[in-house]
Design a protein around this motif. Structure first.
Motif: not given
Ligand SMILES: Nc1ncnc2c1ncn2[C@@H]1O[C@H](COP(=O)(O)OP(=O)(O)O)[C@@H](O)[C@H]1O
Ligand code: SF4
Ligand SMILES: [Mg+2]
Lengths: 287, 307, 333
Positions: A217, A244, A263, C153-154, C156-157, C160-161, C163-164, C168, C175, C271-272, C275-276
């Motif tokens: 991770l 992104m 994951l 679960t990461p 940052f992922w 992203l989810l 965000l999507i 979006v 965004i 931090v993550l 960034q996203i």
């Protein structure tokens, strides 16, 4: 007249496996699955992710399970290669970190008070800075890239395992048979090899397996923010960070599948580690 | 009619042993005990003989991995998990074995007050503290601030204020000074004289004899003898079971001879009579099958050669 | 009595403080050595895109200006003495004092982290309690599954989810960017700020829940198996009353402490997430500083984040000290 006062909730059938046997089997299956991914990922050659300008930006279909990206590269192949890379980097990181934990843990427990103090201070030192910040700092020092991220992973994951090993060694050392060996005049090294290491093996194994998913991770996180593996590598962190730019165009599959696979890999390793602990450490497994 | 009857109680535990195997360990087997209103039954036996488990089984608070069979009747009514739950703390009160049973983060006064079911809890708690020579300031303390004796008295208080009909006291006296101990035992006598029933689990046969009406002797998870207290006299001739006799003779004021050998571990019980390996009267027949409980001279005994 | 207690607290704080001080000095020294050895060129960081237009003499001048031509030890001493005077130096990419940037960004990050911290703490605690009270039921299995999955679960992922889905597909949120592009900072309204805060805060909370919940669950299961809960059950207590009287007080303290001791992870998550979501906080600054070789800013952030972690640990210790009667009231007999 006999009557059950307390009917057990989960009466297990005689023919079904008991919980521990089930755990062992799921662990083995999971391990085989993971090994498969690494091997397949290593065997896939670059052709599979060659640029294919005809098949650009395709949503997932039977031809391209995870869709394709803006260069027409198959996302499924990229994901598998990325996972394979993650597992490899994770393996290096976890082996390195476990070795440090072993050496420092043993040293703290056997080399006297001063060594113990110093190592405990060192552990505190590493726990004082947020883990991700330490990783960024180390990656920065080594100029990013493979070397930086691997060094970062190796240097930052050992503290908690070192503590476990220290405690374990202290316990073994005070055990009677070790005391007797000592009186028989066996050397420190002899005792370490014959008594301490064998008892330590399960702890090391468990610690390693539980550390592994964390390493993976962290690698992907640092790679994602751009201080880890180089953009030319097919790493999951790179894939997600590239995605992104295309999310606002609705290309959700670029991020969704690779992350989900990551994951699942992490979770599988975590489960194997937990199962291993239950199997090797019976005191915690009666509930 | 007895207020509490335990018939044929067996308890076993499921445990994982090394590796992948699972084992079922029988710790209490076909145990019988009855308790009459107005009497004190002392339960004696070596540590590990299953005394605490009996207490917990009656209340229905055994751990989840325990398998229980047999019947427990309260006022003639067979208990199940939900009736047990409704009796706990109201009809049947427990005085637990160790002072770890107090909540470490709750003031002890409050812990006693939660046991009061009717009337003013604070008044009841202060009255009982006074009776047991606990200063009022103790109610504001946390368990870690109490001495062993104070903690014991706090545990005792919870039962006294509860108004229960049956009190099960699991080794309530260790750590008490003689004066308080006498006071505590008198309390039990008073309870019984007022029509309640007391099951007094104890190591201390001597003080049990001073207040109990009947004594039940436990060995390796079962009752070997239930005798009226008068039978514990002289050289133990009136007792029925070799173990009770030996136990009696092992007391300091008697011959003070310890019994050779030790109680078998639940995972390694002998077939036949559980006492046979240590019994001076054993015959080959004794090792063949476990003797049944039989009534002899106003008492009960589990020995095929009993008289 | 009271005085003695305060005295003990004083000694405790003094020892803690000393340990933190040694750690902090070591961290300053080590980080300084590390960044000085980086192959990433700090002058390039300063000049940025104009690199090609700068000749060797100018480079030298710049190096001289930043003190980069001196031996490392001298540089460290200069930096260290400035640090003691409260001067963290000047950021090379923002061309403003590091302290000023950190202060500004910290306010942003603090709002984000506090929101996530409170949300994940409260929700995680309730989930853990529910799970333990209903052990082995479907609720427990669901919560456990959720937590174990989330723990793998990461972050940052997950971002992203979010965000999507929310930015979006549903278009509910912008965004990126902490403030709307092209709007002067002074014109940014509270509503704007909140709008940009929601997604990263939720992302961090969703992930942060797992740790507290699993810890609380295990702790409460242990408590429920304890002798004092057995005794409480023997006295007729059960269900919610039992939890309220004996469970809560024995579980809440470790959970709160855990939350405070997890400041480091919170920072890493920030931090993550920053960034996203292009949220202008400390985390984003850390990444920028690392990527673009802004040595003074990076060092400042390392030190600041260390303080942040120390603060969490210290609060955790103090809470134990102040709340747990076993440390609060010494033996009275
Ligand atoms: N939860 C448990 N799991 C397995 N064995 C148990 C458990 N609780 C008690 N035992 C066993 O049951 C036996 C009787 O215990 P106990 O009733 O506490 O004895 P006593 O109170 O007479 O000293 C002991 O051998 C003990 O090891
Ligand atoms: S049955 Fe036999 S072995 Fe058992 S107590 Fe009686 S005489 Fe002894
Ligand atoms: Mg007992």
């Amino acid at each position: 007249m006999i009557q059950n006062l307390h009917v057990r909730k989960k009466e297990e059938n005689r023919f079904s496996l008991n919980r521990r046997q089930r755990k062992l089997i799921t662990s083995i299956v999971a391990a085989i699955l993971l090994l498969g991914i690494v091997v397949v990922g290593a065997l896939l050659d670059e052709d599979r992710i060659a640029t294919n300008l005809i098949a650009r930006n395709l949503a997932p279909s039977f031809d391209h399970l995870f869709g394709t990206d803006w260069l027409g590269r198959d996302m499924f192949a990229r994901t598998i290669m990325g996972l394979s890379l993650s597992v490899k980097v994770g393996l290096i990181g976890a082996i390195g970190s476990t070795s440090i934990a072993l050496i420092l843990g043993m040293a703290a427990a056997t080399m006297g008070k001063v060594a113990d103090r110093i190592i405990s201070w060192l552990i505190d030192l590493f726990l004082s800075v947020p883990h991700l910040v330490t990783l960024i700092l180390i990656a920065f020092t080594l100029g990013g890239g493979f070397k930086g991220i691997v060094m970062g992973l190796v240097l930052t994951h050992w503290p908690s395992l070192a503590r476990v090993i220290r405690a374990e060694v202290m316990q073994i050392r005070s055990a009677e048979y070790v005391q007797i060996s000592k009186q028989l005049g066996k050397s420190r090294g002899w005792i370490a090899v014959h008594h301490i290491l064998p008892h330590l093996t399960p702890q090391i194994l468990i610690g390693f397996m539980l550390m592994f998913p964390h390493v993976i991770l962290h690698e992907s996180a640092v790679t994602f923010i751009g201080l880890g593996l180089s953009p030319h590598e097919p790493a999951i962190g790179i894939i997600l960070s590239e995605s992104m730019k295309y999310l606002s165009a609705g290309m959700w599959w670029l991020a969704f599948f690779p992350g989900l696979c990551l994951l699942m890999i992490v979770q599988t390793f975590d489960r194997i580690g937990e199962n291993l602990r239950l199997l090797l450490d019976p005191t915690k497994s009666n509930d | 009619m007895p207020i509490l009857e335990v018939e044929n109680l067996s308890i076993s535990f499921n445990q994982y042993t090394a590796g992948l195997r699972r084992k079922n360990i029988q710790v209490i087997s076909s145990l019988h005990v009855t308790l009459e209103a107005g009497e004190i039954l002392a339960v004696v036996g070596a540590s590990g003989s299953g005394k605490s488990l009996l207490a917990h089984a009656i209340l229905g608070i055994l751990p989840d991995n325990a398998l229980v069979s047999g019947t427990i009747k309260y006022n003639g009514e067979v208990l199940n998990a939900s009736t047990q739950a409704s009796l706990r703390g109201k009809e049947i009160a427990l005085i637990p074995q160790s002072t770890n049973y107090l909540d470490p983060l709750m003031r002890v006064g409050n812990q006693v007050r939660t046991s009061v079911k009717t009337g003013d809890a604070t008044v009841a708690q202060r009255a009982v503290f006074k009776r047991l020579h606990l200063q009022q300031s103790v109610e504001k303390m946390y368990p870690f601030q109490l001495s062993g004796g104070m903690a014991r008295r706090t545990l005792l208080s919870t039962a006294i204020v509860s108004d229960a009909k049956v009190i099960i006291a699991d080794e309530p006296t260790p750590g008490l000074d003689p004066v308080v101990m006498k006071e505590a035992l008198n309390n039990f006598r008073e309870f019984a004289d007022n029509g309640c029933a007391v099951m007094l689990i104890t190591h201390d046969i001597e003080s049990a004899l001073t207040i109990a009406d009947k004594i039940a002797v436990f060995y390796a998870g079962t009752t070997v003898e239930v005798a009226p207290v008068e039978d514990f006299t002289g050289n133990g001739e009136s007792l029925r079971h070799p173990y009770s006799k030996a136990l009696w003779r092992a007391l300091p004021q008697n011959d003070f001879i310890p019994i050779p050998g030790s109680q078998p571990h639940p995972s390694a019980l002998p077939t036949g009579c559980l006492f046979a390996p240590r019994c001076t009267m054993a015959t080959p027949a004794c090792s063949e099958k476990q003797p049944d409980m039989q009534n002899i001279r106003d008492g009960m005994v589990r020995c095929m050669h009993a008289t | 009595m009271r005085k003695m207690l305060l005295g003990k607290l004083g000694i405790f704080l003094l020892l803690k403080g000393l340990r933190m001080l040694t750690l902090l000095i070591a961290i300053c020294f080590i980080s300084f050595l590390l960044v000085k050895n980086s192959p990433i060129d700090p002058i390039q960081a300063y000049i940025g895109a104009d690199m090609l237009k700068v000749g060797p003499e100018q480079r030298e001048k710049i190096a001289e200006y930043w003190g980069l031509d001196q031996p490392v030890m001298v540089q460290f001493l200069n930096w260290g003495s400035a640090l003691l005077a409260g001067d963290l130096g000047t950021s090379m990419i923002f061309r403003r004092p590091v302290a000023e940037i950190i202060g500004e960004r910290f306010v942003n990050s603090l709002v984000l982290m506090i929101t996530a911290w409170v949300l994940s703490g409260v929700i995680g605690f309730v989930m853990g309690v529910l799970s333990a009270m209903k052990k082995d039921t479907w609720i427990d299995r669901l919560i456990k599954w959720y937590c174990y999955t989330l723990a793998s679960t990461p972050t940052f992922w997950m971002g992203l989810l979010m965000l999507i889905v929310f930015a979006v597909w549903l278009g509910w949120f912008p965004i990126g960017l902490g403030v709307p592009a092209g709007v002067l900072a002074a014109d940014v309204t509270i509503a704007d700020r909140i709008e940009h805060l929601i997604l990263p805060a939720i992302t961090l909370s969703i992930i942060g829940v797992a740790n507290v919940a699993l810890h609380t669950r295990q702790k409460l299961i242990d408590v429920l198996a304890s002798d004092y809960v057995l005794f409480a059950r023997a006295r007729g207590e059960r269900g919610f009353i039992l939890f309220w009287r004996h469970g809560l007080r024995n579980v809440a303290l470790p959970a709160i402490t855990l939350q405070f001791a997890a400041f480091g992870e919170l920072f890493g998550g920030a931090v993550l997430a920053e960034q996203i979501f292009s949220y202008p906080g400390l985390g984003q600054a850390t990444v920028e500083a690392g990527l673009r070789g802004d040595v003074p800013l990076l060092l400042g952030l390392v030190i600041f984040s260390t303080f942040f972690v120390f603060a969490g640990n210290l609060i955790a210790d103090l809470i134990y000290y102040a709340v747990d009667p076993r440390t609060r009231e010494s033996r009275m007999i």
